[in-house]
Design a protein around this motif. Sequence first.
Motif, PDB file in Angstrom:
ATOM      1  N   GLU A 101      10.028   7.571  -2.585  1.00 10.03           N
ATOM      2  CA  GLU A 101       8.921   6.625  -2.693  1.00 10.03           C
ATOM      3  C   GLU A 101       9.401   5.421  -3.486  1.00 10.03           C
ATOM      4  OE1 GLU A 101       5.281   8.192  -4.184  1.00 10.03           O
ATOM      5  OE2 GLU A 101       5.405  10.031  -2.996  1.00 10.03           O
ATOM      6  N   LEU A 102       8.794   4.262  -3.213  1.00  9.81           N
ATOM      7  CA  LEU A 102       9.167   3.070  -3.966  1.00  9.81           C
ATOM      8  C   LEU A 102       8.720   3.187  -5.416  1.00  9.81           C
ATOM      9  CD1 LEU A 102       9.457   2.061  -0.978  1.00  9.81           C
ATOM     10  CD2 LEU A 102       8.831  -0.190  -1.833  1.00  9.81           C
ATOM     11  N   ASN A 103       7.592   3.855  -5.641  1.00 12.70           N
ATOM     12  CA  ASN A 103       7.068   4.044  -6.995  1.00 12.70           C
ATOM     13  C   ASN A 103       6.630   5.492  -7.159  1.00 12.70           C
ATOM     14  OD1 ASN A 103       6.688   1.104  -8.273  1.00 12.70           O
ATOM     15  ND2 ASN A 103       6.233   1.026  -6.087  1.00 12.70           N
ATOM     16  N   PHE A 104       7.377   6.244  -7.923  1.00 11.54           N
ATOM     17  CA  PHE A 104       7.027   7.635  -8.167  1.00 11.54           C
ATOM     18  C   PHE A 104       5.973   7.718  -9.275  1.00 11.54           C
ATOM     19  CE2 PHE A 104      11.351   8.140  -6.449  1.00 11.54           C
ATOM     20  CZ  PHE A 104      11.085   9.080  -5.463  1.00 11.54           C
ATOM     21  N   PRO A 105       5.107   8.733  -9.249  1.00  7.95           N
ATOM     22  CA  PRO A 105       4.191   8.948 -10.380  1.00  7.95           C
ATOM     23  C   PRO A 105       5.000   9.282 -11.633  1.00  7.95           C
ATOM     24  CG  PRO A 105       4.148  10.823  -8.872  1.00  7.95           C
ATOM     25  CD  PRO A 105       4.948   9.758  -8.197  1.00  7.95           C
ATOM     26  N   ARG A 106       4.633   8.668 -12.734  1.00 10.17           N
ATOM     27  CA  ARG A 106       5.402   8.838 -13.975  1.00 10.17           C
ATOM     28  C   ARG A 106       4.503   9.352 -15.090  1.00 10.17           C
ATOM     29  NH1 ARG A 106      10.109   5.727 -13.848  1.00 10.17           N
ATOM     30  NH2 ARG A 106      10.661   6.889 -15.729  1.00 10.17           N
ATOM     31  N   SER A 107       5.067  10.191 -15.936  1.00 10.59           N
ATOM     32  CA  SER A 107       4.373  10.665 -17.128  1.00 10.59           C
ATOM     33  C   SER A 107       4.428   9.590 -18.207  1.00 10.59           C
ATOM     34  CB  SER A 107       5.017  11.952 -17.646  1.00 10.59           C
ATOM     35  OG  SER A 107       5.015  12.940 -16.646  1.00 10.59           O
ATOM     36  N   LYS A 161       0.823  -1.202   0.000  1.00  9.62           N
ATOM     37  CA  LYS A 161       0.000   0.000   0.000  1.00  9.62           C
ATOM     38  C   LYS A 161       0.857   1.252   0.000  1.00  9.62           C
ATOM     39  CE  LYS A 161      -4.035  -1.998   2.310  1.00  9.62           C
ATOM     40  NZ  LYS A 161      -4.920  -1.922   3.502  1.00  9.62           N
ATOM     41  N   LEU A 162       2.042   1.165   0.642  1.00 12.65           N
ATOM     42  CA  LEU A 162       2.933   2.313   0.662  1.00 12.65           C
ATOM     43  C   LEU A 162       3.456   2.629  -0.729  1.00 12.65           C
ATOM     44  CD1 LEU A 162       4.512   4.378   2.435  1.00 12.65           C
ATOM     45  CD2 LEU A 162       6.333   2.688   2.540  1.00 12.65           C
ATOM     46  N   ALA A 163       3.688   1.584  -1.532  1.00 15.67           N
ATOM     47  CA  ALA A 163       4.201   1.778  -2.886  1.00 15.67           C
ATOM     48  C   ALA A 163       3.116   2.366  -3.777  1.00 15.67           C
ATOM     49  CB  ALA A 163       4.673   0.433  -3.460  1.00 15.67           C
ATOM     50  N   ARG A 164       3.401   3.503  -4.389  1.00 17.75           N
ATOM     51  CA  ARG A 164       2.445   4.177  -5.251  1.00 17.75           C
ATOM     52  C   ARG A 164       2.913   4.064  -6.687  1.00 17.75           C
ATOM     53  NH1 ARG A 164       2.386   9.705  -1.672  1.00 17.75           N
ATOM     54  NH2 ARG A 164       1.703   8.772   0.270  1.00 17.75           N
ATOM     55  N   SER A 165       2.012   3.695  -7.572  1.00 17.87           N
ATOM     56  CA  SER A 165       2.416   3.535  -8.960  1.00 17.87           C
ATOM     57  C   SER A 165       1.266   3.886  -9.872  1.00 17.87           C
ATOM     58  CB  SER A 165       2.872   2.095  -9.223  1.00 17.87           C
ATOM     59  OG  SER A 165       1.781   1.204  -9.016  1.00 17.87           O
ATOM     60  N   LEU A 166       1.572   4.017 -11.152  1.00 15.85           N
ATOM     61  CA  LEU A 166       0.548   4.336 -12.126  1.00 15.85           C
ATOM     62  C   LEU A 166      -0.131   3.086 -12.658  1.00 15.85           C
ATOM     63  CD1 LEU A 166       2.397   7.138 -14.105  1.00 15.85           C
ATOM     64  CD2 LEU A 166       0.637   7.394 -12.378  1.00 15.85           C
ATOM     65  N   SER A 167       0.524   1.960 -12.594  1.00 15.25           N
ATOM     66  CA  SER A 167      -0.068   0.710 -13.055  1.00 15.25           C
ATOM     67  C   SER A 167       0.536  -0.444 -12.281  1.00 15.25           C
ATOM     68  CB  SER A 167       0.192   0.522 -14.558  1.00 15.25           C
ATOM     69  OG  SER A 167       1.578   0.355 -14.799  1.00 15.25           O
ATOM     70  N   CYS A 168      -0.196  -1.537 -12.198  1.00 16.78           N
ATOM     71  CA  CYS A 168       0.268  -2.689 -11.415  1.00 16.78           C
ATOM     72  C   CYS A 168       1.526  -3.286 -12.016  1.00 16.78           C
ATOM     73  CB  CYS A 168      -0.833  -3.752 -11.362  1.00 16.78           C
ATOM     74  SG  CYS A 168      -2.325  -3.209 -10.478  1.00 16.78           S
ATOM     75  N   GLU A 169       1.668  -3.187 -13.341  1.00 16.71           N
ATOM     76  CA  GLU A 169       2.851  -3.766 -13.964  1.00 16.71           C
ATOM     77  C   GLU A 169       4.122  -3.045 -13.544  1.00 16.71           C
ATOM     78  OE1 GLU A 169       0.125  -2.872 -15.463  1.00 16.71           O
ATOM     79  OE2 GLU A 169      -0.740  -4.754 -16.180  1.00 16.71           O
ATOM     80  N   GLN A 170       4.010  -1.758 -13.203  1.00 19.53           N
ATOM     81  CA  GLN A 170       5.192  -0.978 -12.858  1.00 19.53           C
ATOM     82  C   GLN A 170       5.470  -0.987 -11.361  1.00 19.53           C
ATOM     83  OE1 GLN A 170       4.142   2.847 -14.412  1.00 19.53           O
ATOM     84  NE2 GLN A 170       4.832   2.373 -16.486  1.00 19.53           N
ATOM     85  N   GLN A 171       4.613  -1.615 -10.575  1.00 23.88           N
ATOM     86  CA  GLN A 171       4.752  -1.521  -9.131  1.00 23.88           C
ATOM     87  C   GLN A 171       5.996  -2.254  -8.647  1.00 23.88           C
ATOM     88  OE1 GLN A 171       1.940  -3.526  -6.373  1.00 23.88           O
ATOM     89  NE2 GLN A 171       1.425  -1.440  -5.766  1.00 23.88           N
ATOM     90  N   VAL A 172       6.745  -1.589  -7.763  1.00 22.69           N
ATOM     91  CA  VAL A 172       7.933  -2.174  -7.152  1.00 22.69           C
ATOM     92  C   VAL A 172       7.680  -2.270  -5.658  1.00 22.69           C
ATOM     93  CG1 VAL A 172      10.401  -1.866  -6.675  1.00 22.69           C
ATOM     94  CG2 VAL A 172       9.455  -1.217  -8.906  1.00 22.69           C
TER      95      VAL A 172
END
Length: 400
Positions: free
Chosen positions: A178-184, A144-155
């Motif tokens: 953050e473990l997963n930064f928001p990405r363009s 839950k702490l890891a934030r990502s734009l898609s599940c495939e990119q989640q680390v």
Amino acid sequence: MTRVINWCVVMLVLSNARLFLENLLRYGVLADPTQVIPLFLKDPYSWPAMCLLIVSNVFILVALYTERQLSKGSFSELVGFLLHCINMAVMLTFPAAVVLLVPSVTPVGGAVVLGTYTILLLKLYSYKDVNLWCREMSTQKAKKLARSLSCEQQVCYPGNLTLKDIYYFTFAPTLCYELNFPRSPNIRMSFMFRRLFEMLFFTQLLVGLTQQWMIPVIQSSMKPLEDMDLSRMTERLLRLAVPNHLLWLLFFYWFFHSSLNFTAELLRFGDRQFYKDWWNSETVTYFWQNWNIPVHKWCIRHFYKPLLRKGFSKMVSQSAVFFLSAFFHEYLVSVPLRMFRLWAFMGMMAQLPLAWFVGRFLRGNYGNAAVWLSLIIGQPIAVLMYVHDYYVLNYGQETN
């Protein structure tokens, strides 16, 4: 009211245009881009500032190695904490010692190095904290702490402990890890090149205005400061206030809008909130919360809230944040100049009573005017104090 404000703006522009033309007529054209090089290099065969920037990679690798050992259980939490503390303590003292002891480090080069190391120090502190939180959480909460734009990119932890991840964070325009930064989704080439053009244009403009407008005023202020001529000191201060504030506004736009957006676009970094509407500040507190969002987020996440959780009051926690900010302001100014006068420290700590007074007695336009007045007048005072002391220490004996 609007007509009065517009009239004041027109009069301000006209009066300062007259001062600028007077400056050109009196001194001629002083802007010369080639004079910038000696500000960074005293000896063309010795580049200590660049060497220090290269050495900073060692501290990044030490932080990554420590976290990898902690994730595998090879180090206890106490050992890992001590290693992080030693790493960050050396980051704080080692570049400062080199700047102070190596004569070929120029003040500007030293300021760039110490600014870079300070940013890296705050980043690695956040890196340490977030990885510690992940180890303290269950696997489900860590996801839950890891934030990502898609599940495939989640680390998920400890999959984030890679060279690619830590160096992306090192160059990303943020101080909070953050473990997963928001990405363009992609790089907008036209947007990126516009920001690059702005960076180059405003760099030249800042250099030209400093040479043409700031330096002559500062040089003419040394004699009144030495003689303690209060009336002439006040006149020089008022003459310095407008160009100093104009340069500060240009630097703000160059750094927080052009440079950070260029870096974010290049790295496809999604969070572009680098500042808010600080110019509408009706309190000093609102200004400090909104003019530098990356630093504000770091202070709230890694300093202010931890102090509150430890039982400290809001007033004590806020004062501690101001104290930390004052320390780094003094560190970034006094060490490159090789003198400790505490003008920056005292100026920052003076914000506490000012914030209390404005928040308690002034509201609306009056509060906004007080904030702007503190910015326009406060900075030139510190500039004059530092330049005067630097001039006396380095050139005073030569002129006697």
